[in-house]
Design a protein around this motif. Sequence first.
Motif, PDB file in Angstrom:
ATOM      1  N   ALA A 170       5.253  23.300 -29.368  1.00 52.32           N
ATOM      2  CA  ALA A 170       4.635  24.377 -30.146  1.00 52.32           C
ATOM      3  C   ALA A 170       4.514  23.970 -31.615  1.00 52.32           C
ATOM      4  O   ALA A 170       5.386  23.268 -32.147  1.00 52.32           O
ATOM      5  N   GLN A 171       3.466  24.457 -32.235  1.00 50.76           N
ATOM      6  CA  GLN A 171       3.295  24.181 -33.680  1.00 50.76           C
ATOM      7  C   GLN A 171       4.541  24.593 -34.454  1.00 50.76           C
ATOM      8  O   GLN A 171       4.990  23.888 -35.351  1.00 50.76           O
ATOM      9  N   HIS A 172       5.120  25.741 -34.075  1.00 48.98           N
ATOM     10  CA  HIS A 172       6.278  26.236 -34.829  1.00 48.98           C
ATOM     11  C   HIS A 172       7.606  25.919 -34.159  1.00 48.98           C
ATOM     12  O   HIS A 172       8.594  26.622 -34.367  1.00 48.98           O
ATOM     13  N   ASP A 173       7.630  24.867 -33.362  1.00 47.10           N
ATOM     14  CA  ASP A 173       8.919  24.297 -32.980  1.00 47.10           C
ATOM     15  C   ASP A 173       9.457  23.566 -34.210  1.00 47.10           C
ATOM     16  O   ASP A 173       8.691  23.185 -35.111  1.00 47.10           O
ATOM     17  N   SER A 174      10.756  23.325 -34.246  1.00 46.84           N
ATOM     18  CA  SER A 174      11.329  22.640 -35.413  1.00 46.84           C
ATOM     19  C   SER A 174      10.869  21.180 -35.423  1.00 46.84           C
ATOM     20  O   SER A 174      10.482  20.634 -34.384  1.00 46.84           O
ATOM     21  N   PRO A 175      10.918  20.529 -36.589  1.00 48.46           N
ATOM     22  CA  PRO A 175      10.528  19.113 -36.636  1.00 48.46           C
ATOM     23  C   PRO A 175      11.322  18.258 -35.641  1.00 48.46           C
ATOM     24  O   PRO A 175      10.757  17.340 -35.030  1.00 48.46           O
ATOM     25  N   GLU A 176      12.592  18.545 -35.432  1.00 47.32           N
ATOM     26  CA  GLU A 176      13.366  17.773 -34.451  1.00 47.32           C
ATOM     27  C   GLU A 176      12.861  17.997 -33.026  1.00 47.32           C
ATOM     28  O   GLU A 176      12.757  17.052 -32.245  1.00 47.32           O
ATOM     29  N   PHE A 177      12.567  19.240 -32.682  1.00 46.59           N
ATOM     30  CA  PHE A 177      12.007  19.500 -31.342  1.00 46.59           C
ATOM     31  C   PHE A 177      10.662  18.782 -31.194  1.00 46.59           C
ATOM     32  O   PHE A 177      10.371  18.206 -30.145  1.00 46.59           O
ATOM     33  N   ARG A 178       9.870  18.810 -32.248  1.00 43.30           N
ATOM     34  CA  ARG A 178       8.554  18.166 -32.183  1.00 43.30           C
ATOM     35  C   ARG A 178       8.712  16.642 -32.061  1.00 43.30           C
ATOM     36  O   ARG A 178       8.019  15.991 -31.292  1.00 43.30           O
ATOM     37  N   ARG A 179       9.666  16.094 -32.796  1.00 35.86           N
ATOM     38  CA  ARG A 179       9.936  14.656 -32.699  1.00 35.86           C
ATOM     39  C   ARG A 179      10.364  14.283 -31.278  1.00 35.86           C
ATOM     40  O   ARG A 179       9.902  13.291 -30.709  1.00 35.86           O
ATOM     41  N   GLN A 180      11.239  15.094 -30.691  1.00 34.17           N
ATOM     42  CA  GLN A 180      11.726  14.770 -29.349  1.00 34.17           C
ATOM     43  C   GLN A 180      10.586  14.729 -28.336  1.00 34.17           C
ATOM     44  O   GLN A 180      10.530  13.844 -27.486  1.00 34.17           O
ATOM     45  N   SER A 181       9.666  15.689 -28.427  1.00 34.10           N
ATOM     46  CA  SER A 181       8.526  15.698 -27.489  1.00 34.10           C
ATOM     47  C   SER A 181       7.627  14.484 -27.711  1.00 34.10           C
ATOM     48  O   SER A 181       7.159  13.860 -26.748  1.00 34.10           O
ATOM     49  N   GLN A 182       7.389  14.167 -29.000  1.00 29.59           N
ATOM     50  CA  GLN A 182       6.533  13.012 -29.294  1.00 29.59           C
ATOM     51  C   GLN A 182       7.157  11.734 -28.747  1.00 29.59           C
ATOM     52  O   GLN A 182       6.509  10.934 -28.078  1.00 29.59           O
ATOM     53  N   GLU A 183       8.443  11.539 -29.032  1.00 31.05           N
ATOM     54  CA  GLU A 183       9.084  10.278 -28.638  1.00 31.05           C
ATOM     55  C   GLU A 183       9.220  10.164 -27.122  1.00 31.05           C
ATOM     56  O   GLU A 183       9.061   9.083 -26.564  1.00 31.05           O
ATOM     57  N   TYR A 184       9.499  11.288 -26.466  1.00 31.44           N
ATOM     58  CA  TYR A 184       9.643  11.216 -25.009  1.00 31.44           C
ATOM     59  C   TYR A 184       8.299  10.925 -24.347  1.00 31.44           C
ATOM     60  O   TYR A 184       8.209  10.101 -23.437  1.00 31.44           O
ATOM     61  N   SER A 185       7.240  11.575 -24.836  1.00 34.54           N
ATOM     62  CA  SER A 185       5.936  11.319 -24.216  1.00 34.54           C
ATOM     63  C   SER A 185       5.503   9.874 -24.475  1.00 34.54           C
ATOM     64  O   SER A 185       4.940   9.220 -23.592  1.00 34.54           O
ATOM     65  N   GLN A 186       5.815   9.359 -25.660  1.00 37.44           N
ATOM     66  CA  GLN A 186       5.467   7.955 -25.950  1.00 37.44           C
ATOM     67  C   GLN A 186       6.230   7.007 -25.031  1.00 37.44           C
ATOM     68  O   GLN A 186       5.683   6.027 -24.530  1.00 37.44           O
ATOM     69  N   ALA A 187       7.507   7.304 -24.823  1.00 38.88           N
ATOM     70  CA  ALA A 187       8.335   6.424 -23.991  1.00 38.88           C
ATOM     71  C   ALA A 187       7.820   6.421 -22.549  1.00 38.88           C
ATOM     72  O   ALA A 187       7.760   5.367 -21.902  1.00 38.88           O
ATOM     73  N   LEU A 188       7.438   7.602 -22.052  1.00 37.31           N
ATOM     74  CA  LEU A 188       6.898   7.667 -20.685  1.00 37.31           C
ATOM     75  C   LEU A 188       5.595   6.878 -20.604  1.00 37.31           C
ATOM     76  O   LEU A 188       5.365   6.126 -19.650  1.00 37.31           O
ATOM     77  N   ARG A 189       4.747   7.030 -21.615  1.00 33.94           N
ATOM     78  CA  ARG A 189       3.452   6.340 -21.601  1.00 33.94           C
ATOM     79  C   ARG A 189       3.665   4.829 -21.605  1.00 33.94           C
ATOM     80  O   ARG A 189       3.032   4.086 -20.866  1.00 33.94           O
TER      81      ARG A 189
END
Length: 291
Positions: free
Chosen positions: A231-250
């Motif tokens: 979500a746009q208004h998730d915290s920066p840490e939550f947003r980082r976790q989603s970004q890094e996990y999706s990158q790792a899977l890719r």
Amino acid sequence: MGGWRDMSAEALEDQYSPSRWSPRLDRDTIIDAHLAVTAAGTERARASAQTSLHVPYGKGDGEKLDIYFPTDHSGTFPVLVYIHGGYWQCLSKDESGFAAPPLVSQGVAVVAVGYDTAPRGHMDTMVLQVRRSLAFLVEQYPEIRGIYLCGHSAGAHLAAMVLFTDWTEFHVVPDIKGAVLVSGVYDLEPILHTYVNDALNMSREVAQRNSPMRHVAPAVPAACEVLVVVAQHDSPEFRRQSQEYSQALRAAGWSVSLLDLAGVDHFDVIEKLSENSYILTQVILNMISRA
Ligand SMILES: N[C@@H](CC(=O)c1ccccc1NC=O)C(=O)O
């Protein structure tokens, strides 16, 4: 793995308190509002769909699930298995059926899985319970034609753990065709240093063993499609976790998309699945119809 190690205890606490980041409601009311909205949505779903409620998938009190059947279920049907959030310590399947109406009307069953939240449940137990609930569904309902996982927050973490299950000990291999991971946590280590771990009482070893980020396996040819939603208004840490996990899977060869939803916070990003016109509802229906 990230800058969280340099944060003060207060900053880390802030980052892992989703209720502090919404521009919509203040931190003291947003969780009660979330409970009220999801409970009312679940009540509506139970009143309108054909259901089997409190079906035991194991011997434990907490090992029950609710099934919301598709309006027309004369043949086989796909199922969306919903794993609720609540930081592994609150909420239950009983307010987790709100996403059913737009899906059951399109021929998709919804299953809300219950699991033993902390302090009763240990992290290892919760992961095992959710895995067992899938094995149970496959064995008991041969009319299921493809499983889609959907988890919110702590439930997205549990769904991600299900993705790398060695099914040999379960004697069945669920046909998981897709996973929708909404505002999740994929590295549990930062949480060890926050209030969240007061009830969970995880050791470092438990946190590492249960961190999907540490167990990204190369995709096999039949690997399912993964949609990581933040979500746009998730915290920066939550947003980082989603970004890094999706990158790792890719990077490991998975077919993964990251969907960054504007205008929503950690709570309404999932609440709005009760609406047919919500973009994520449509994305999920589209994922299911393509398979
Ligand atoms: N104490 C947390 C509560 C929380 O994170 C939460 C509450 C309800 C549903 C999901 C949640 N987050 C992750 O599972 C907060 O500050 O928002």
